[in-house]
Motif scaffolding. Structure first.
Motif, short mmCIF file in Angstrom:
data_model
loop_
_atom_site.label_atom_id
_atom_site.label_comp_id
_atom_site.label_asym_id
_atom_site.label_seq_id
_atom_site.Cartn_x
_atom_site.Cartn_y
_atom_site.Cartn_z
N ALA A 204 18.23 33.09 37.82
CA ALA A 204 18.17 34.03 38.72
C ALA A 204 19.23 34.61 39.29
CB ALA A 204 17.38 33.51 39.98
N ALA A 205 20.51 33.91 39.50
CA ALA A 205 21.74 34.25 39.80
C ALA A 205 22.19 35.23 38.62
CB ALA A 205 22.56 33.08 40.10
N GLN A 206 21.77 35.00 37.34
CA GLN A 206 22.32 35.80 36.27
C GLN A 206 21.72 37.12 35.93
OE1 GLN A 206 23.00 33.71 32.34
NE2 GLN A 206 22.55 31.90 33.12
N LEU B 249 21.91 43.92 36.58
CA LEU B 249 21.47 44.71 37.53
C LEU B 249 22.47 45.76 38.25
CD1 LEU B 249 18.56 42.56 39.71
CD2 LEU B 249 18.22 44.56 38.07
N LEU B 250 23.75 45.17 38.42
CA LEU B 250 24.86 45.99 38.86
C LEU B 250 25.15 47.17 37.90
CD1 LEU B 250 26.53 46.20 41.42
CD2 LEU B 250 28.16 44.96 40.19
N GLN B 251 25.29 46.72 36.72
CA GLN B 251 25.37 47.77 35.48
C GLN B 251 26.77 48.43 35.70
OE1 GLN B 251 21.76 50.14 35.90
NE2 GLN B 251 21.48 49.74 33.81
N ALA B 252 27.75 47.59 35.90
CA ALA B 252 29.36 47.98 35.87
C ALA B 252 29.50 48.62 34.58
CB ALA B 252 30.36 47.03 36.19
N GLN B 253 30.34 49.96 34.77
CA GLN B 253 30.80 50.77 33.65
C GLN B 253 32.09 50.80 33.80
OE1 GLN B 253 28.00 52.31 32.10
NE2 GLN B 253 26.82 50.94 33.06
N LEU C 142 33.44 45.82 43.58
CA LEU C 142 33.52 44.91 44.74
C LEU C 142 32.57 43.83 44.57
CD1 LEU C 142 35.03 43.82 47.23
CD2 LEU C 142 33.38 45.15 48.51
N ASP C 143 32.86 42.50 44.58
CA ASP C 143 31.92 41.43 44.61
C ASP C 143 32.22 40.84 46.04
OD1 ASP C 143 30.20 39.18 44.49
OD2 ASP C 143 31.20 38.24 42.75
N CYS C 144 31.24 40.92 47.19
CA CYS C 144 31.33 40.59 48.29
C CYS C 144 30.62 39.25 48.61
CB CYS C 144 30.96 41.83 49.26
SG CYS C 144 31.29 41.65 51.03
N CYS C 145 31.39 38.63 49.25
CA CYS C 145 31.20 37.15 49.49
C CYS C 145 30.81 36.30 47.97
CB CYS C 145 29.60 37.13 50.04
SG CYS C 145 29.69 38.09 51.80
N ALA C 146 31.85 36.29 47.36
CA ALA C 146 32.11 36.20 46.04
C ALA C 146 31.93 34.41 45.78
CB ALA C 146 33.06 36.83 45.33
N ALA C 147 32.63 33.59 46.41
CA ALA C 147 32.74 32.22 46.13
C ALA C 147 31.04 31.70 45.82
CB ALA C 147 33.18 31.48 47.10
N GLY D 255 32.28 32.27 42.71
CA GLY D 255 32.93 33.28 41.61
C GLY D 255 31.96 33.57 40.26
N GLY D 256 30.97 32.77 40.22
CA GLY D 256 30.04 32.89 38.92
C GLY D 256 29.67 34.51 38.84
N LYS D 257 29.26 35.13 39.72
CA LYS D 257 28.93 36.47 39.50
C LYS D 257 29.81 37.62 39.22
CE LYS D 257 24.84 35.92 42.47
NZ LYS D 257 25.36 34.33 43.01
N THR D 258 30.96 37.32 39.86
CA THR D 258 32.48 38.03 39.44
C THR D 258 32.48 37.76 38.17
OG1 THR D 258 33.45 37.32 41.92
CG2 THR D 258 34.80 38.11 40.11
N CYS D 259 32.64 36.46 37.69
CA CYS D 259 32.96 36.45 36.25
C CYS D 259 31.95 36.97 35.23
CB CYS D 259 33.13 34.79 36.01
SG CYS D 259 34.24 34.01 36.70
N HIS D 260 30.90 36.90 35.43
CA HIS D 260 29.66 37.51 34.79
C HIS D 260 29.71 39.00 34.82
CE1 HIS D 260 24.94 37.57 33.77
NE2 HIS D 260 26.00 37.73 32.76
N ILE D 261 30.22 39.84 35.83
CA ILE D 261 30.31 41.15 35.65
C ILE D 261 31.43 41.38 34.83
CG2 ILE D 261 31.34 43.15 37.15
CD1 ILE D 261 29.91 41.72 39.50
#
Length: 431
Positions: free
Chosen positions: A233-235, A240-244, A250-255, A257-263
């Protein structure tokens, strides 16, 4: 100090339930006292197991102990639950479970309670079942606090029992392949070579679900950053963010860091990646994950509700707001949440989420995208929260999420497609 695992489990449980300590902090302290990996695993099993079935186990203890234990004797209340849990829910032979649990009374420095602990466990062996389970109070019958059961009944009148049952299950193990290092297909081949069985690969995120959990040291090239452990689910957040390319993200409330790294794994060409979290200590994990995976981001200790202390004036194209929440979607993974959370916490969290969302929205460029996410299943933190935000924010509009047939926002329930409970809403800022 003796390394009796049952004694350590009783101490850990006492610290969590009676003193309000987090299991994620307290368990490692007790595990440090053990050298054997097998015993570390047993300690974790006992602590997680008792917390999953706490009301039921307490009901069993109350059947045989007429006068509740208090003060310094209170830890023995948890020791007896540890003993009963072993007999009822594990493959440990009954005689070994009883003997080791009784032996723990000496380690806990109260030998005169040895007879009582032994008598309770023997009595449970003779009378293992509670009478008329259907007539038991809901907290005992479903092993959740009453306030939480009532909220789930109200929010999910058709599914509440299924949700509560899923919360008692052990979480599966999901992997995220670092596509800057290897492909999903190639990593599946590496897993097959190591005889690590795969149950499924998620179509949208390409998350890999294992048949059984394994030690991360057994995952091919884990230390080299080829793969991470992250729930399916976290993946969903990064896709969904679809960074280009050239985005300021910005990854807000990031710790941690899994989602930061995935982006970054999905789009390394982004112009800039900023990860913030209010707690400096938690950012250590973010830095460690970035380093292991060979990724780079600007990591800042900052309060998302008060961005003026850290924001440099450059608006963001895309923002992931993984908001502070009740964690009620990840109880499988963190069973202490059931006993550490209070009903009053939810109202305070809803207010904090509103403050953060209103503040962070000001940092988004016109035409930009913000993903609001929580690992909660409570409507007031999710669907109701977004409805309030849209009603009060003229330049915000909700975008459809069409993954797995969903539209508008997306509430994932615990166990749905083997995932944790999670919520997503995709918002765009009108130009």
């Amino acid at each position: 100090m003796s390394k009796n695992v049952r004694a350590l489990a009783a101490r850990c449980l006492y610290a969590v339930v009676d003193n309000g300590r987090s299991l994620s902090e307290e368990l490692p302290k007790q595990q440090q006292l053990i050298e054997s990996g097998k015993d570390k695993g047993l300690l974790q099993e006992l602590c997680y197991g008792v917390l999953r079935y706490l009301p039921e186990l307490e009901q069993h203890v109350r059947r045989f102990v007429k006068k509740p234990l208090t003060g310094k004797q209170r830890v023995f209340h948890f020791l007896m639950m540890v003993g009963i849990y072993q007999i009822k829910f594990t493959r440990i032979p009954d005689h070994a479970a009883v003997a080791e649990t009784v032996a723990a009374t000496a380690i806990l420095k109260n030998k005169h309670l040895k007879g009582m602990v032994n008598a309770v466990l023997r009595s449970y062996q003779r009378e293992p079942e509670l009478e008329n389970p259907e007539s038991l109070p809901d907290p005992v019958r479903f092993n959740h606090p009453g306030w939480f059961i009532n909220k789930i009944k109200a929010g999910y009148p058709e599914q509440w029992q299924q949700i509560l049952q899923q919360n008692l299950e052990r979480p599966p193990m999901w992997l995220r392949v670092n596509q800057q290092k290897t492909s999903v297909e190639d990593y599946l081949n590496l897993l097959a070579e190591q005889d690590i069985a795969v149950k499924q690969v998620a179509e949208f995120s390409q998350a890999i679900l294992l048949e059984q959990a394994v030690d991360v040291t057994k995952l091919p090239n884990f230390a080299e950053g080829w793969v991470s452990v992250q729930d399916g689910a976290a993946q969903m957040a990064a896709p969904l963010l679809q960074a280009q390319t050239n985005d300021n993200v910005l990854d807000c409330c990031a710790a941690p860091g899994g989602k930061t790294c995935h982006i970054l794994e999905l789009c390394p060409e982004i112009n800039a990646m900023t990860a913030i979290d209010v707690e400096q200590s938690r950012l250590v994990r973010v830095e460690e994950n970035l380093a292991r995976l060979g990724l780079q981001a600007k990591v800042i200790a900052g309060d998302a509700a008060n961005p003026e202390s850290w924001f440099d004036g450059n608006l963001f194209d895309r923002i992931l707001l993984d908001a502070p929440c009740s964690g009620t979607g990840v109880i499988r993974k963190n069973p202490d949440i059931k006993w550490l959370r209070r009903a009053t916490d939810i109202d305070a969290l809803v207010i904090l989420q509103q403050q953060i969302m209103n503040s962070i929205w000001q940092l988004l460029k016109p035409g930009g995208t913000m993903i609001y996410a929580t690992c909660s299943i409570l409507p007031e933190e999710n669907k109701q929260q977004i409805a309030k935000f849209l009603a009060s924010t003229a330049d915000a509009q909700l975008e459809s999420i069409t993954v797995a047939g969903e539209s508008d926002d997306w509430q994932i329930l615990p166990g749905e497609n083997s995932m944790d409970g999670f919520y997503y809403a995709k918002l765009s800022k009108k130009c």
